[in-house]
Design an enzyme around this catalytic site. Structure first.
Site, short mmCIF file in Angstrom:
data_model
loop_
_atom_site.label_atom_id
_atom_site.label_comp_id
_atom_site.label_asym_id
_atom_site.label_seq_id
_atom_site.Cartn_x
_atom_site.Cartn_y
_atom_site.Cartn_z
N LYS A 126 0.85 -1.20 0.00
CA LYS A 126 0.00 0.00 0.00
C LYS A 126 0.88 1.25 0.00
O LYS A 126 2.07 1.19 0.32
CB LYS A 126 -0.90 -0.03 1.24
CG LYS A 126 -0.13 0.03 2.56
CD LYS A 126 -1.04 -0.21 3.76
CE LYS A 126 -0.23 -0.17 5.06
NZ LYS A 126 -1.05 -0.54 6.22
N ARG B 289 -10.41 0.46 14.88
CA ARG B 289 -10.24 1.08 13.56
C ARG B 289 -11.15 0.34 12.59
O ARG B 289 -12.33 0.16 12.87
CB ARG B 289 -8.75 0.98 13.17
CG ARG B 289 -8.09 2.33 13.02
CD ARG B 289 -6.57 2.24 12.84
NE ARG B 289 -6.11 1.25 11.88
CZ ARG B 289 -4.84 1.12 11.49
NH1 ARG B 289 -3.91 1.93 11.97
NH2 ARG B 289 -4.49 0.19 10.63
N TYR C 181 15.93 30.61 6.31
CA TYR C 181 14.86 31.35 6.98
C TYR C 181 15.07 31.41 8.49
O TYR C 181 15.47 30.44 9.11
CB TYR C 181 13.51 30.68 6.70
CG TYR C 181 13.09 30.73 5.26
CD1 TYR C 181 13.14 31.91 4.52
CD2 TYR C 181 12.63 29.58 4.62
CE1 TYR C 181 12.73 31.93 3.19
CE2 TYR C 181 12.21 29.60 3.30
CZ TYR C 181 12.27 30.78 2.59
OH TYR C 181 11.87 30.81 1.28
N MET D 67 11.20 24.42 1.43
CA MET D 67 10.42 23.58 0.52
C MET D 67 11.32 22.80 -0.45
O MET D 67 11.09 21.62 -0.72
CB MET D 67 9.45 24.44 -0.29
CG MET D 67 8.50 23.63 -1.15
SD MET D 67 7.45 24.66 -2.18
CE MET D 67 6.39 25.41 -0.96
C1 LIG Z 1 -0.27 -1.55 6.84
C2 LIG Z 1 -0.90 -2.80 7.31
C3 LIG Z 1 -0.12 -3.97 7.46
C4 LIG Z 1 1.38 -3.98 7.33
O1 LIG Z 1 1.94 -3.40 8.50
P1 LIG Z 1 3.50 -3.38 8.77
O2 LIG Z 1 3.58 -2.91 10.18
O3 LIG Z 1 4.08 -2.39 7.83
O4 LIG Z 1 4.02 -4.73 8.57
C5 LIG Z 1 -0.78 -5.13 7.78
N1 LIG Z 1 -2.11 -5.16 7.95
C6 LIG Z 1 -2.89 -4.05 7.85
C7 LIG Z 1 -4.36 -4.16 8.06
C8 LIG Z 1 -2.30 -2.83 7.53
O5 LIG Z 1 -3.07 -1.74 7.43
#
Ligand SMILES: *Cc1c(COP(=O)(O)O)cnc(C)c1O
Length: 368
Positions: free
Chosen positions: A32, A130, A258, A306
């Site tokens: 992801k 979550r 800055y 930036m």
């Molecule tokens: C991002 C995620 C993972 C992977 O997590 P890591 O800590 O990077 O190994 C696994 N399961 C879910 C549901 C996630 O959102």
């Protein structure tokens, strides 16, 4: 001028390390968020060639991009928006996480339109608070899944740990087992239970079930952000480098960048590095982080802007074009993503994932 060097051999190596840890369990490589900034398509191709069992993404769109790039490995997408295109997802053979009845209804409608059997991974919230079904709604969700009969196929049951403490995690594991027992009680067949991400997979070898979901460890980073990835035999896959764009001599008392957070103490040389917060170098690195030129570390003593930051290099013989390592593999003496994260009050995940802007990714290794 700005390069993210991605070591695909390291990713294959890290997959092997985690596969050995997972023993019997399958491994889902989590790609992801553009593979945590490493480039989703290149990483997914590498993992596919290395025989990863599954790929994991948050969004359906991330999954579709991988399919469009020719990735054939099973992919699970688990974080849905009401506008997500489940018809496209099913047509592209993307497995879908299901967190609630609304999602299930939309997926079953998409299954009816496409005539494709929807491959589902039912997600129970075992305490993280979550994504996932509440325990209160779990039974009803399961009954609705069952009522859909052959239109859907339950591939997995999954949840996600908070890794707040061992006690909290063990409580979640227990709830996960009860949620799975409920699935069995209702006579719903499934293949895979999966619970642990990188941290949980390292910490709870008894909770690997049939699959582990590995993200950050694949990229060679310590999931506990304590800069100890090498203790597990993991190799960082990303090195962020730039080049000195300008060197100039300035007198004592000269303000630098800055807010003049840095003023020269004596006549000195300033080196300009064309990496800023647009590239993902946090502004909070100002006054805290170090970068490396040659074998020497230099503090980022002036304000990160930036597009650039400036180093006070004294009389060191640094020239335009010299390489500057922002972070990389600490085994090479470079600052690590953990070092930068600690300096900026964040975690290595955020550092690598936000690297982008005008950085170009360059891939090497893994048979390229
Ligand atoms: C991002 C995620 C993972 C992977 O997590 P890591 O800590 O990077 O190994 C696994 N399961 C879910 C549901 C996630 O959102």
């Amino acid at each position: 001028m700005r390069t993210l060097r991605i070591n695909l051999d390291a990713i294959v190596h890290n997959l092997d390390v985690m596969r050995a840890r997972a023993s019997q369990a399958k491994v889902m490589g989590v790609v992801k968020a553009n593979a945590y900034g490493h480039g989703a398509i290149e990483v997914a191709r590498t993992l596919e060639r290395a025989g990863v069992d599954y790929l994991g993404v948050a969004d359906v769109n991330e999954a579709l991009a991988l399919r469009n790039a020719g990735i054939a490995t099973p992919i699970l997408a688990w974080l849905h928006d009401p506008a997500d295109d489940f018809v496209a997802a099913l047509s592209a053979s993307v497995d879908l996480g299901v967190a609630n009845r609304q999602q299930l209804a939309r997926i079953s409608a998409a299954a009816a339109i496409t005539g494709v059997v929807a491959k589902l991974h039912l997600k129970i919230d075992t305490g993280l608070g979550r994504n996932g079904s509440t325990e209160a709604e779990w039974t009803q969700l399961l009954e609705e899944v069952k009522a859909l009969g052959e239109a859907v196929s339950v591939v997995g049951i999954f949840s996600h740990l908070s890794t707040t403490s061992r006690t909290d995690d063990l409580a979640q594991i227990e709830k996960f087992d009860s949620a799975v027992a409920e699935v069995k009680k209702l006579g719903i067949n499934f293949e895979l239970r999966h619970l642990t991400a990188s941290d949980g997979s390292l910490a709870y070898p008894d909770a690997h079930y049939e699959m582990v979901r590995i993200g950050v460890a694949l990229y060679g980073l310590d999931p506990f952000s304590t800069n100890r990835a090498s203790d597990y035999g993991l190799i960082p896959a990303m090195t962020a480098v730039s080049r000195v764009a300008q060197v100039k001599t300035v007198p004592a008392g000269h303000g630098v960048s800055y807010n003049f957070l840095h003023r020269t103490k004596a006549e000195t040389n300033l080196a300009l590095i064309p990496v800023g917060y647009a590239e993902g170098l946090p502004r909070s690195a100002t006054g805290k982080a170090e970068v490396q030129i040659g074998t020497k570390r230099y503090p980022i003593s002036s304000q990160v802007a930036m597009d650039q930051f400036v180093l006070d290099i004294g009389q060191d013989p640094i020239q335009i074009g010299d390489e500057v390592v922002i972070f990389g593999d600490s085994a090479t003496g470079a600052p690590s993503a953990d070092d930068l994260a600690t300096a900026c009050g964040t975690i290595n995940y955020e550092i690598v994932t936000r690297m982008g802007g005008r950085f170009k990714r360059e891939y090497f290794g893994a048979g390229l």
